[in-house]
Design a protein around this motif. Structure first.
Motif: not given
Ligand code: THG
Length: 370
Positions: A63, A95, A108, A122, A197, A199, A204, A206, A265
């Motif tokens: 990432e 996001y 995304d 990221s 990534w 649930k 994370e 950095y 989003y």
């Molecule tokens: N962390 C970081 N970078 C990333 C990812 C990550 N880059 C690639 C990829 N993952 C990007 N895609 C996502 C997709 C969903 C989420 C995070 C990264 C995510 N979504 C929340 C959810 O679905 O509950 C809601 C986010 C929000 O409320 O804004 O966590 O994992 N650093």
């Protein structure tokens, strides 16, 4: 696919944690942003059960951060993000789907507002840096676009918080979801966000200096025992259950965020202007012709797919499966599918031809479970 090793080269970049990941017994990798991303340690199912119960340490250096820095950083961030970043605040993560002029998804990322004039995107698996640098150039913006030496290390699972408190102190608990704070490690400041990534909850880190990778990994694993900490990685089964989409698998430039159900989003009703907004508004007016949905499929346990499975129903093309796995907790095969809207109502029955045979499937909402 053959089991032959990947031949090393400068194009396949190392991560700060590569040595530890390999010592911990990674058993399969995928390629992501010109780097190796672990896919499995023990087995998909063992990793899955463990992630849902304990804590895991994940090398998610893949990432990569696309850094925008300078007087026009905020302008560029808002221009390329469908998520409205006009009021972005330092310490927050967003996001943020990035689309092209036709609304096709380019990436995304999670966008982090580091400072009013500094953003990190990221990224998922595509070369977003070129898009950002091209826009900066074309619009004559005063902004530097770069990929800094910053590598996320994720701690995921229900025990992640208690583990990180041992390493970084009680203040870890005060980080809210999709926010980050700065913590010191060996005299170096690192952003730690409540994100990741899966649930199952977690953080994370950095890491801003490759040289500290092994020390950071070891400082965390030294506290790991009470939390049954193991090395892990994003888990295919868990992320399908939880409704997390994988760029390049579930969506590509051929899909729009509206088809992916990522409408919330994207700013569609505010003044925020960004590339692709007109196309998305047009698509909203016309109505999407297909959308991503969940499927629950019977039959033998499916194995992960590498090529989309086509779905036909009564002689019609109904769409295709983008990701699938057997969920032990749901005791069923679950999948994401991009379905033509006439086949996308909940309860719709479909027939899927997978690599192992024919399955009956029923359409449902995403997520399946958390
Ligand atoms: N962390 C970081 N970078 C990333 C990812 C990550 N880059 C690639 C990829 N993952 C990007 N895609 C996502 C997709 C969903 C989420 C995070 C990264 C995510 N979504 C929340 C959810 O679905 O509950 C809601 C986010 C929000 O409320 O804004 O966590 O994992 N650093």
């Amino acid at each position: 696919m053959s089991g032959a090793p990947i031949f090393p080269s400068r194009r396949l970049r190392p991560s700060p944690f590569t040595e530890r990941v390999s010592q911990e017994g990674v058993s399969g990798y995928t390629v992501y942003n010109h780097m190796l991303l672990p896919s499995v340690f023990r087995s998909l199912e063992e990793d899955y059960h463990h992630l849902k119960k304990y804590a895991q340490i994940w090398d998610v250096s893949v990432e990569r951060q696309v850094q925008l820095e300078g007087p026009d950083a905020h302008k560029l961030a808002t221009l390329m993000s469908a998520r409205d970043l006009s009021n972005a605040e330092p310490g927050r993560c967003y996001y943020a789907p990035v689309v092209d002029g036709k609304g096709g998804m380019l990436n995304d990322p999670v966008a982090l507002c580091i400072a009013p004039d500094k953003f990190w995107f990221s990224i998922a698996d595509s070369d977003l840096l070129f898009w950002a640098a091209g826009l900066a150039e074309g619009y004559g913006m005063d902004v530097e676009v770069s990929e800094p030496d910053v590598s996320p290390l994720a701690i995921q699972g229900p025990m992640a918080e208690d583990l990180l408190v041992k390493v970084f102190g009680e203040d870890i608990r005060s980080i809210r979801f999709f926010r980050f704070k700065w913590f010191e490690f060996k005299g170096v400041q690192m952003a730690i966000a409540r994100s990741g990534w899966s649930k199952q909850g977690g953080f994370e880190i950095y890491l801003p200096d490759t040289k500290l990778g092994t020390e950071l990994w070891d400082a965390i694993t030294a506290e790991g025992e009470p939390f049954n900490l193991r090395a892990g990685c994003p888990n295919l089964i868990e992320r399908i259950e939880g409704g997390l989409f994988s760029f390049g698998n579930d969506m590509t430039r051929s899909e729009t965020p509206l088809e992916m159900g990522l409408d919330k989003y994207c700013s569609l009703d505010s003044d925020h202007q960004y590339i692709g907004k007109d196309a998305l508004l047009r698509q909203r007016d016309e109505g999407v012709k297909r959308k991503i949905k969940g499927l629950i499929m019977d039959g033998e346990k499916v194995s992960p797919l590498s090529i989309p499975w086509q779905i036909s129903e009564a002689g019609h093309n109904a769409g295709f499966v983008t990701s699938a796995a057997y969920s032990p907790d749901m005791q069923a095969n679950i999948a994401f599918a991009m379905l033509n809207t006439e086949f996308s109502e909940n309860g719709q029955e479909l027939t899927i031809q997978s690599t192992i045979g024919t399955h009956k499937a029923v359409v449902c909402d995403i997520p399946f479970a958390v």
